[in-house]
Structures are given as structure tokens and as C-alpha cells.
Scaffold this active site. Structure first.
Site, short mmCIF file in Angstrom:
data_model
loop_
_atom_site.label_atom_id
_atom_site.label_comp_id
_atom_site.label_asym_id
_atom_site.label_seq_id
_atom_site.Cartn_x
_atom_site.Cartn_y
_atom_site.Cartn_z
N LYS A 136 25.00 -47.64 6.32
CA LYS A 136 24.36 -47.09 5.13
C LYS A 136 24.15 -45.60 5.26
O LYS A 136 23.97 -44.91 4.27
CB LYS A 136 23.04 -47.82 4.84
N LYS A 147 31.57 -47.67 12.80
CA LYS A 147 30.96 -48.83 12.15
C LYS A 147 30.59 -48.51 10.70
O LYS A 147 30.30 -47.36 10.35
CB LYS A 147 29.74 -49.33 12.93
N LYS A 164 24.18 -40.04 17.46
CA LYS A 164 23.45 -39.37 16.37
C LYS A 164 23.25 -37.89 16.63
O LYS A 164 22.95 -37.13 15.70
CB LYS A 164 22.09 -40.05 16.15
P1 ADP Z 1 22.52 -49.16 9.53
O1 ADP Z 1 23.39 -48.76 10.68
O2 ADP Z 1 23.30 -49.66 8.35
O3 ADP Z 1 21.47 -48.13 9.20
P2 ADP Z 1 20.41 -50.69 10.84
O4 ADP Z 1 20.39 -49.77 12.01
O5 ADP Z 1 19.22 -50.70 9.95
O6 ADP Z 1 21.74 -50.46 9.98
O7 ADP Z 1 20.73 -52.15 11.37
C1 ADP Z 1 20.20 -53.33 10.77
C2 ADP Z 1 20.93 -54.53 11.30
O8 ADP Z 1 22.25 -54.57 10.73
C3 ADP Z 1 21.11 -54.55 12.82
O9 ADP Z 1 21.03 -55.89 13.28
C4 ADP Z 1 22.51 -54.04 12.99
O10 ADP Z 1 23.10 -54.48 14.20
C5 ADP Z 1 23.20 -54.65 11.78
N1 ADP Z 1 24.35 -53.84 11.39
C6 ADP Z 1 24.32 -52.58 10.91
N2 ADP Z 1 25.56 -52.14 10.65
C7 ADP Z 1 26.40 -53.15 11.01
C8 ADP Z 1 27.83 -53.31 10.99
N3 ADP Z 1 28.61 -52.34 10.56
N4 ADP Z 1 28.34 -54.49 11.43
C9 ADP Z 1 27.54 -55.49 11.86
N5 ADP Z 1 26.19 -55.40 11.90
C10 ADP Z 1 25.62 -54.25 11.49
NA NA Z 2 21.51 -47.90 12.66
#
Ligand code: ADP
Ligand code: NA
Length: 333
Positions: free
Chosen positions: A201, A198, A114
Site C-alpha cells: 500500500k 512486494k 525503508k
Molecule cells: P503493507 O506493506 O501493505 O503496508 P503491512 O506492513 O501493514 O502491509 O502488513 C500487514 C500484513 O499484510 C502483514 O501480515 C504482511 O505480512 C501482509 N502483507 C503485506 N504485503 C503483503 C504482500 N505483498 N504479500 C503477502 N502479504 C503481505
Molecule cells: Na509494511
């Protein structure tokens, strides 16, 4: 010695994606349906580690709650709430800020990612300390298992280090050493534009992800335009080894259909993407469109969502507050 209890969370920092669905939500529902005690949290205090417009944050929090319920979380069987409504998370996080070491935080790959190419000195202190709050989210319920995507593995390891150091420093066996639960072909869903990043959002490109609010045409178009190579699909997973984009689409298909990558290749090995992508899009639409429809229905009544979250917060607080009182006692407060 600690009863099985599941905790996990998602940041309401944007609309939820197919990655959140396959890596997290879908598995949260499976755990609930196995009859395990499940506590799920919209971690709004994590979201504000980077700037969030207040009205958008409020909207996104309700929308994430709607996504949980639409995906199958039953707010009677699971506890569903937002983090800022249960003050014990932030209170325990402060104690963990005094347990965790600066060096532990500095080694987190998410912190490095980040801040890559940015001025780390200009980031919020909260972004750096975030994993201590995450440890508090989990341990304030003395949760034993944390279903997450692959990307969160290191943060769960840090949660374990914090639990162990707290127990050692105070000579107690108070916190469980929580286990990450990372399973399935789609534990790491990658960007549709770059198979090495990955799906998230927070990616600036909307084309890189499928949102749970995307309609059928948008989903079809995003898969059609997804980056791929010119080769047909291989017959075995070994053939996906240095084809990250192809591997990602196969894993997504497996995740959505509840099968495995070898099973998908048994059916589609030798197929061109011109055949596979529309099949994948149809499958995605058939899984996601009932969820989108239900989310829209729930979002028409925000007061009802707030009521559900308020009820969840009361039930979460009833578990968390006594744990925190014991922690204060252990610490000498
Ligand atoms: P983001 O990266 O979309 O902001 P979060 O950090 O809020 O997501 O993660 C919420 C949950 O979703 C966590 O358990 C995270 O491991 C899972 N997650 C987020 N992105 C992915 C992805 N691309 N593939 C699988 N799991 C994911
Ligand atoms: Na995240």
C-alpha cells in the site's frame, strides 16, 4: 504451557491491497473460523512512524476496519480494535525498548529497505524502534501464533528474541516464544510492475497493486498492464524459476482460487498471458467485488465502525492490562 492465541495486525497507512488480503486478511478469517481465539489490530501507532495526515489516518483506520469485517472477520468472535486505544501496547513497548539491543534493530531488512538511498539519520526514531512495539503488540496478549506474510518473518524472530531475553533477564517463563504462521502460495504477493518488489500500500505507483476498493474495470486494466515476459505459461512450477512476474500471477491465481501453483499450471500450462490475464482478472473480481461492496456499505456508517472498534478495545484492554501489571511487578515497579 501457553494456550493457543492468535494475534496479528495491519497498518492503516493506506488502502489495503490484494497482498494484505491474500497474505493476511484471508488467513485471519480462516483462523477465526477454526474457532481459535483471534485478536486483530489496526496498528495506527506503527503507521505514524512515517508521516500520516491526521484526517486521512482516521479515514484509513475506519476503512481498514471495514475491510476486515467485509472479508469475514466477525467482531463478536474475534477482537478487532485499533492499537492507540489500548495503552498497554505502548507501555510494554517501552519496557521492550530496554530489553532489545540497538544492533538487533539495525539488522532488520525492513529498516534497511525503508532507509535505502535515504538519510537514515533523518528517519523517525519510531521507525527504527518499530519492531519492539510490534513485539509488545503480540506479547501483551501472550499470543502464541502470528499469521503474517513472508515479509514479516524477521520481525517475528525478533519478537521471539525479545521474549527469550526478557524471560532470561528476569528468570521467569512469562512470555511465550511466539511462532510465525506463514502459509500458502500467496504469502508474498509481488508488485504488478516489478516482480522483485512486494505489493504494498505504500508503493508510490497505484498501478503496482490491486486495492480492495478498486472496481472491476480497474482490476481488469491493472492485470492487463501487469509486467510479464513473452513466453506462454510453463507446465510445471520449475518453469517459473526465473520468471518472477509469471510466478507472481500464478501464485495470485492460486491464492484467490484456494488451489496451488501446480494445480493452476495443470489448467493453464501452455496458455498465453492474453488468455491467462483476463481469467485472473475475472477471478479477482469475483472474489473482491463482494468485499468492496460490503466495505462501501459499512463506510456509510462511520459511527457504527467506531462503536465496533471501541467495543474491541475494551475487550483487548481487559486481557492486556493485567498482563502489563504482572510485567511491572516482575520488573520491580
Ligand atoms: P503493507 O506493506 O501493505 O503496508 P503491512 O506492513 O501493514 O502491509 O502488513 C500487514 C500484513 O499484510 C502483514 O501480515 C504482511 O505480512 C501482509 N502483507 C503485506 N504485503 C503483503 C504482500 N505483498 N504479500 C503477502 N502479504 C503481505
Ligand atoms: Na509494511
Amino acid at each position: 504451557t501457553f494456550p493457543t492465541r492468535i494475534f496479528s495486525g495491519i497498518q492503516p497507512s493506506g488502502g489495503l491491497t490484494l497482498g494484505n488480503y491474500l497474505g493476511a486478511l484471508k488467513r485471519f478469517v480462516e483462523k477465526q473460523d477454526q474457532g481459535i481465539e483471534t485478536i486483530y489490530c489496526l496498528v495506527d501507532m506503527h503507521a505514524i512512524t512515517v508521516w500520516q495526515d491526521p484526517e486521512r489516518l482516521r479515514h484509513q483506520t475506519r476503512e481498514a476496519a471495514a475491510a476486515f469485517i467485509a472479508a469475514g472477520i466477525d467482531p463478536k468472535r474475534s477482537i478487532l480494535f485499533n492499537q492507540s486505544q489500548v495503552g498497554a501496547h505502548a507501555e510494554l513497548a517501552w519496557i521492550f525498548n530496554c530489553i532489545a539491543r540497538m544492533g538487533w534493530m539495525g539488522r532488520m531488512t525492513q529498516w534497511k529497505d525503508k532507509t535505502a538511498g535515504k538519510n537514515a539519520e533523518a528517519q523517525s526514531l519510531g521507525l527504527f524502534a518499530y519492531p519492539a512495539l510490534m513485539a509488545a503488540d503480540i506479547l501483551v496478549y501472550r499470543a502464541t501464533h502470528v499469521p503474517v506474510g513472508e515479509d514479516q518473518k524477521q520481525h517475528i524472530e525478533l519478537t521471539r528474541d525479545i521474549a527469550i531475553k526478557f524471560n532470561n533477564d528476569y528468570g521467569v517463563n512469562f512470555f511465550p516464544v511466539a511462532e510465525p504462521v506463514i502459509e500458502g502460495a500467496a504469502a508474498r504477493v509481488m508488485s504488478l510492475r516489478d516482480g522483485t518488489k512486494k505489493m504494498s500500500k505504500s508503493d508510490p505507483s497505484d498501478q503496482s497493486r490491486i486495492n480492495l476498493t478498486d472496481d472491476a474495470d480497474t482490476i481488469a486494466k491493472k492485470f492487463r498492464k501487469a509486467k510479464t515476459d513473452p513466453e506462454p505459461l510453463p507446465d510445471t512450477v520449475e518453469g517459473l524459476a526465473d520468471r518472477p512476474e509469471a510466478r507472481n500471477l500464478v501464485n495470485i491465481y492460486a491464492g484467490l482460487s484456494g488451489t496451488t501453483a501446480p494445480e493452476v499450471l495443470a489448467q493453464y500450462g501452455g496458455a498465453q498471458f492474453g488468455t491467462f490475464k483476463p481469467a485472473l482478472a475475472d477471478l479477482a473480481v469475483s472474489v473482491l467485488s463482494p468485499i468492496t461492496t460490503e466495505m462501501n456499505r459499512l463506510m456509510a456508517d462511520p459511527a457504527e465502525i467506531d462503536r465496533i472498534l471501541g467495543d474491541g478495545a475494551d475487550r483487548a484492554d481487559a486481557i492486556a492490562r493485567p498482563v502489563l501489571e504482572e510485567v511491572y511487578d516482575i520488573v520491580g515497579m
